[in-house]
Structures are given as C-alpha cells and as structure tokens.
Write a protein that holds these residues in place. Structure first.
Motif, PDB file in Angstrom:
ATOM      1  N   MET A   1     -25.087 -13.784 -20.659  1.00 45.54           N
ATOM      2  CA  MET A   1     -24.011 -13.245 -19.865  1.00 45.54           C
ATOM      3  C   MET A   1     -22.759 -13.138 -20.736  1.00 45.54           C
ATOM      4  SD  MET A   1     -22.063 -14.857 -16.576  1.00 45.54           S
ATOM      5  CE  MET A   1     -23.183 -14.383 -15.293  1.00 45.54           C
ATOM      6  N   HIS A   2     -22.071 -12.011 -20.622  1.00 43.09           N
ATOM      7  CA  HIS A   2     -20.838 -11.788 -21.374  1.00 43.09           C
ATOM      8  C   HIS A   2     -19.680 -11.689 -20.396  1.00 43.09           C
ATOM      9  CE1 HIS A   2     -23.174 -11.099 -24.952  1.00 43.09           C
ATOM     10  NE2 HIS A   2     -23.907 -10.223 -24.287  1.00 43.09           N
ATOM     11  N   VAL A   3     -18.769 -12.633 -20.487  1.00 40.31           N
ATOM     12  CA  VAL A   3     -17.622 -12.657 -19.593  1.00 40.31           C
ATOM     13  C   VAL A   3     -16.360 -12.511 -20.423  1.00 40.31           C
ATOM     14  CG1 VAL A   3     -16.334 -14.007 -17.897  1.00 40.31           C
ATOM     15  CG2 VAL A   3     -18.832 -14.135 -17.959  1.00 40.31           C
ATOM     16  N   LEU A   4     -15.510 -11.578 -20.001  1.00 40.46           N
ATOM     17  CA  LEU A   4     -14.235 -11.353 -20.664  1.00 40.46           C
ATOM     18  C   LEU A   4     -13.115 -11.498 -19.660  1.00 40.46           C
ATOM     19  CD1 LEU A   4     -15.018  -8.067 -22.635  1.00 40.46           C
ATOM     20  CD2 LEU A   4     -14.731 -10.329 -23.613  1.00 40.46           C
ATOM     21  N   GLY A   5     -12.017 -12.008 -20.123  1.00 41.51           N
ATOM     22  CA  GLY A   5     -10.798 -12.032 -19.322  1.00 41.51           C
ATOM     23  C   GLY A   5      -9.682 -11.495 -20.194  1.00 41.51           C
ATOM     24  N   ILE A  22      -7.142 -11.830 -24.860  1.00 39.42           N
ATOM     25  CA  ILE A  22      -8.499 -11.756 -24.318  1.00 39.42           C
ATOM     26  C   ILE A  22      -9.077 -13.162 -24.350  1.00 39.42           C
ATOM     27  CG2 ILE A  22     -10.827 -10.822 -24.626  1.00 39.42           C
ATOM     28  CD1 ILE A  22      -9.524  -8.431 -26.058  1.00 39.42           C
ATOM     29  N   GLU A  23      -9.735 -13.547 -23.280  1.00 39.39           N
ATOM     30  CA  GLU A  23     -10.398 -14.840 -23.213  1.00 39.39           C
ATOM     31  C   GLU A  23     -11.896 -14.595 -23.079  1.00 39.39           C
ATOM     32  OE1 GLU A  23      -7.941 -17.768 -20.662  1.00 39.39           O
ATOM     33  OE2 GLU A  23      -7.504 -15.737 -19.902  1.00 39.39           O
ATOM     34  N   SER A  24     -12.671 -15.241 -23.927  1.00 39.27           N
ATOM     35  CA  SER A  24     -14.123 -15.104 -23.878  1.00 39.27           C
ATOM     36  C   SER A  24     -14.753 -16.117 -24.833  1.00 39.27           C
ATOM     37  CB  SER A  24     -14.525 -13.676 -24.265  1.00 39.27           C
ATOM     38  OG  SER A  24     -15.912 -13.492 -24.049  1.00 39.27           O
ATOM     39  N   HIS A  25     -16.046 -16.015 -24.968  1.00 37.17           N
ATOM     40  CA  HIS A  25     -16.782 -16.840 -25.918  1.00 37.17           C
ATOM     41  C   HIS A  25     -16.291 -16.508 -27.334  1.00 37.17           C
ATOM     42  CE1 HIS A  25     -20.166 -18.225 -28.366  1.00 37.17           C
ATOM     43  NE2 HIS A  25     -20.405 -19.065 -27.360  1.00 37.17           N
ATOM     44  N   PRO A  26     -16.167 -17.501 -28.215  1.00 43.14           N
ATOM     45  CA  PRO A  26     -15.680 -17.242 -29.572  1.00 43.14           C
ATOM     46  C   PRO A  26     -16.427 -16.136 -30.326  1.00 43.14           C
ATOM     47  CG  PRO A  26     -15.740 -19.601 -29.173  1.00 43.14           C
ATOM     48  CD  PRO A  26     -16.385 -18.931 -27.974  1.00 43.14           C
ATOM     49  N   ALA A  27     -17.717 -16.015 -30.116  1.00 37.24           N
ATOM     50  CA  ALA A  27     -18.478 -14.962 -30.807  1.00 37.24           C
ATOM     51  C   ALA A  27     -18.038 -13.575 -30.357  1.00 37.24           C
ATOM     52  CB  ALA A  27     -19.980 -15.148 -30.561  1.00 37.24           C
ATOM     53  N   ILE A  28     -17.731 -13.436 -29.071  1.00 30.99           N
ATOM     54  CA  ILE A  28     -17.258 -12.144 -28.557  1.00 30.99           C
ATOM     55  C   ILE A  28     -15.860 -11.861 -29.086  1.00 30.99           C
ATOM     56  CG2 ILE A  28     -16.615 -10.881 -26.475  1.00 30.99           C
ATOM     57  CD1 ILE A  28     -18.901 -12.391 -25.054  1.00 30.99           C
ATOM     58  N   ILE A  29     -15.014 -12.867 -29.098  1.00 30.44           N
ATOM     59  CA  ILE A  29     -13.659 -12.699 -29.623  1.00 30.44           C
ATOM     60  C   ILE A  29     -13.716 -12.270 -31.083  1.00 30.44           C
ATOM     61  CG2 ILE A  29     -11.491 -13.878 -30.165  1.00 30.44           C
ATOM     62  CD1 ILE A  29     -11.911 -13.353 -27.167  1.00 30.44           C
ATOM     63  N   GLU A  30     -14.590 -12.866 -31.845  1.00 31.26           N
ATOM     64  CA  GLU A  30     -14.745 -12.510 -33.256  1.00 31.26           C
ATOM     65  C   GLU A  30     -15.116 -11.036 -33.410  1.00 31.26           C
ATOM     66  OE1 GLU A  30     -14.705 -12.640 -37.293  1.00 31.26           O
ATOM     67  OE2 GLU A  30     -14.045 -14.238 -35.937  1.00 31.26           O
ATOM     68  N   ARG A  31     -16.067 -10.575 -32.616  1.00 33.34           N
ATOM     69  CA  ARG A  31     -16.473  -9.159 -32.685  1.00 33.34           C
ATOM     70  C   ARG A  31     -15.326  -8.242 -32.297  1.00 33.34           C
ATOM     71  NH1 ARG A  31     -21.828  -7.838 -29.690  1.00 33.34           N
ATOM     72  NH2 ARG A  31     -21.313  -5.809 -30.561  1.00 33.34           N
ATOM     73  N   LEU A  32     -14.599  -8.611 -31.241  1.00 36.61           N
ATOM     74  CA  LEU A  32     -13.490  -7.773 -30.791  1.00 36.61           C
ATOM     75  C   LEU A  32     -12.330  -7.765 -31.782  1.00 36.61           C
ATOM     76  CD1 LEU A  32     -13.384  -8.686 -26.995  1.00 36.61           C
ATOM     77  CD2 LEU A  32     -14.140  -6.531 -28.019  1.00 36.61           C
TER      78      LEU A  32
END
Length: 90
Positions: A1-5, A22-32
């Motif tokens: 599950m991918h959750v973004l705020g 943006i708030e999310s899992h560190p891996a998603i933040i890294e990609r963004l």
C-alpha cells in the motif's frame, strides 16, 4: 500500500507561499525527491523555503501563529455575537 499526505504553507502564511511538504514512507519520499513532483512550476521555491526554515528555527513562526489564532478567535466571537443579536431580534 502506498499512502501519501501533502500539505502547504499557503494556508498557514499566505496564498502566495508555494512551499509544502509530503508525508509518506521514506522509500517513496526518496523517489519523489528525485522528480519534478516536488517542484512548483518547474522550479523549487528555495528562497521561500529558506525564509520558512529561519522563521521556524527562530520561533517567529510560532509567535505569528499564536497572534493569528488570537485575532481569528476575536473575529469569530464578534461574528457569533452578531448572529446571536440578529437571532434574538427576529
């Protein structure tokens, strides 16, 4: 599950402030962080980001928010009192 705020300082400081987070899992933040998603109109808001960082570090942002909350509370009370006057008169 991918959750973004995501949020923005435009509601905190003013409509022209185009800086947010943006708030999310560190891996998603890294990609963004490596994409154009984190920039506004193709350019990051580095100057405003620096201003915000300084305001937060110095405590000025906290003081400004306290003052703004007091002002808005007084305005809210005035509007509520006027509504009550109109209701009683009706």
């Amino acid at each position: 599950m991918h959750v973004l705020g995501n949020s923005t300082f435009s509601k905190i400081l003013g409509p022209g402030v185009r800086v947010g987070w943006i708030e999310s899992h560190p891996a998603i933040i890294e990609r963004l962080s490596n994409s154009a998603t984190v920039s506004s109109s193709g350019a990051s808001a580095q100057l405003m980001g620096s201003v915000l960082e300084a305001a937060m570090a110095s405590g000025d942002l906290t003081g400004m928010l306290f003052t703004t909350r007091q002002l808005l509370a007084r305005r809210t009370a005035a509007v509520q009192a006027r509504f009550e006057q109109v209701r009683v008169a009706a």
